[in-house]
Design a protein around this motif. Sequence first.
Motif, PDB file in Angstrom:
ATOM      1  N   THR A  49       0.843  -1.203   0.000  1.00 47.39           N
ATOM      2  CA  THR A  49       0.000   0.000   0.000  1.00 47.39           C
ATOM      3  C   THR A  49       0.875   1.249   0.000  1.00 47.39           C
ATOM      4  OG1 THR A  49      -1.638  -1.223   1.283  1.00 47.39           O
ATOM      5  CG2 THR A  49      -1.913   1.156   1.184  1.00 47.39           C
ATOM      6  N   GLN A  53       0.853   4.098  -2.825  1.00 50.56           N
ATOM      7  CA  GLN A  53       0.575   5.484  -2.454  1.00 50.56           C
ATOM      8  C   GLN A  53       1.731   6.399  -2.837  1.00 50.56           C
ATOM      9  OE1 GLN A  53      -2.286   6.931  -1.020  1.00 50.56           O
ATOM     10  NE2 GLN A  53      -3.077   4.994  -1.730  1.00 50.56           N
ATOM     11  N   THR A  64      -3.219   7.769   8.059  1.00 55.13           N
ATOM     12  CA  THR A  64      -4.654   7.597   7.826  1.00 55.13           C
ATOM     13  C   THR A  64      -4.913   7.062   6.407  1.00 55.13           C
ATOM     14  OG1 THR A  64      -5.035   9.454   9.296  1.00 55.13           O
ATOM     15  CG2 THR A  64      -6.890   8.787   7.922  1.00 55.13           C
ATOM     16  N   GLU A  65      -4.177   7.580   5.435  1.00 58.98           N
ATOM     17  CA  GLU A  65      -4.336   7.107   4.051  1.00 58.98           C
ATOM     18  C   GLU A  65      -3.955   5.630   3.942  1.00 58.98           C
ATOM     19  OE1 GLU A  65      -3.429  11.243   1.582  1.00 58.98           O
ATOM     20  OE2 GLU A  65      -1.795   9.877   2.046  1.00 58.98           O
ATOM     21  N   VAL A  67      -4.041   3.412   6.349  1.00 62.14           N
ATOM     22  CA  VAL A  67      -5.077   2.627   7.047  1.00 62.14           C
ATOM     23  C   VAL A  67      -6.281   2.454   6.117  1.00 62.14           C
ATOM     24  CG1 VAL A  67      -6.739   2.667   8.963  1.00 62.14           C
ATOM     25  CG2 VAL A  67      -4.355   3.297   9.365  1.00 62.14           C
ATOM     26  N   ASN A  68      -6.708   3.555   5.496  1.00 65.99           N
ATOM     27  CA  ASN A  68      -7.892   3.500   4.623  1.00 65.99           C
ATOM     28  C   ASN A  68      -7.659   2.630   3.386  1.00 65.99           C
ATOM     29  OD1 ASN A  68      -9.249   5.167   6.353  1.00 65.99           O
ATOM     30  ND2 ASN A  68      -8.766   7.035   5.234  1.00 65.99           N
ATOM     31  N   CYS A  69      -6.493   2.779   2.769  1.00 67.01           N
ATOM     32  CA  CYS A  69      -6.239   2.053   1.516  1.00 67.01           C
ATOM     33  C   CYS A  69      -5.919   0.583   1.751  1.00 67.01           C
ATOM     34  CB  CYS A  69      -5.092   2.700   0.750  1.00 67.01           C
ATOM     35  SG  CYS A  69      -5.509   4.339   0.171  1.00 67.01           S
ATOM     36  N   SER A  70      -5.288   0.267   2.861  1.00 64.86           N
ATOM     37  CA  SER A  70      -4.912  -1.132   3.092  1.00 64.86           C
ATOM     38  C   SER A  70      -6.063  -1.944   3.669  1.00 64.86           C
ATOM     39  CB  SER A  70      -3.703  -1.216   4.033  1.00 64.86           C
ATOM     40  OG  SER A  70      -4.074  -0.769   5.315  1.00 64.86           O
ATOM     41  N   GLY A  71      -7.008  -1.241   4.319  1.00 58.63           N
ATOM     42  CA  GLY A  71      -8.120  -1.952   4.954  1.00 58.63           C
ATOM     43  C   GLY A  71      -7.707  -2.655   6.233  1.00 58.63           C
ATOM     44  N   SER A  73      -6.310  -2.614  10.374  1.00 57.32           N
ATOM     45  CA  SER A  73      -6.598  -1.795  11.553  1.00 57.32           C
ATOM     46  C   SER A  73      -5.446  -0.820  11.792  1.00 57.32           C
ATOM     47  CB  SER A  73      -6.801  -2.682  12.778  1.00 57.32           C
ATOM     48  OG  SER A  73      -5.562  -3.242  13.152  1.00 57.32           O
ATOM     49  N   ARG A  74      -5.764   0.272  12.484  1.00 56.38           N
ATOM     50  CA  ARG A  74      -4.748   1.304  12.734  1.00 56.38           C
ATOM     51  C   ARG A  74      -3.580   0.732  13.540  1.00 56.38           C
ATOM     52  NH1 ARG A  74      -4.217   7.028  12.621  1.00 56.38           N
ATOM     53  NH2 ARG A  74      -5.989   7.234  11.249  1.00 56.38           N
TER      54      ARG A  74
END
Lengths: 110, 190
Positions: A49, A53, A64-65, A67-71, A73-74
């Motif tokens: 990811t 990116q 945050t990007e 976390v969102n793109c990889s799916g 958990s933080r």
Amino acid sequence: MYNFIKQSYYVNMNEFYRNIFDALIMLDGLEKDLNIRHFSPNELRVFYTIITQNALNEEGSNITEIVNCSGMSRSTVYKTLKKLSNEGIINLTQSEDDGRESLITLVGNS
Amino acid sequence: MKNFFIVSVTSFVFSSVLWILWHFIDTHILFFAGEGVFFYLPHAARVLCIVYFGYKAIPGLYLGELFGPYVIEPGFYTFPIYITSLISVMSVPLTLSMLNSLGFTLGHTISSPLNRRNYKHIFLITFISAGFNSLLVNLYLSRNNLSYANAITDIDQVLSFFIGDILGTVLVFIFLGLLLKPILKQAQNQ
């Protein structure tokens, strides 16, 4: 990595599976040269990811990007980023736009 | 015959799935809207299937190239794509033939001039075939006054096709590495 498969199955594989096997060896060579063979699948997912990116945004991406793109958990992303940073694969720097965010760049890109 | 059938089905499914995935990302994910030309995923199917399965993958790949635009999204392209799809599929055999005539025969051992187990050699094939594909498809388009989605057929389009084919193939390699890693680990542990 493929010794087990090689010894057990290679001799008896039909042509189709032999071709697939060659493709897998090619992909394995890619991972070997990238020095990411020891990563778990989750860690690889975060790593890929970051690469994607970075290709889209040369300035780097924030957590945050990723976390969102990889799916993922933080907490998993945080742990992986720490590991990648310790291994000298990525750089973590504080974002100039948002002091709460860290900017992730691949070493050599920063 | 059985092997030809398996290879054809695999090539067809692989090519179609990549086209559908690419089309979905290109048209439904806002961030990438219209930028799909810079990561054309289906080129990976052409390279991987022809390198690993041989020329018998060509019919399956060609049908896969036509299936998406004609069945899943009819009207996506503004002109018949029978010829351009054929040129795109044939760019890889053309590359292999050219390399073969220069003495770089494709094999799978370390002594092979082109080793299909070496990803660097696969990247070389990807690079050259992307060049053939971008040049020949755009040559055909410009000679016949055709265009993809009203885009101008110029040197920019040649370059974007070239970059798109290479980046798309790299992305698929990365995705396959990610997808197959757990399967390989499981097989190794058994």
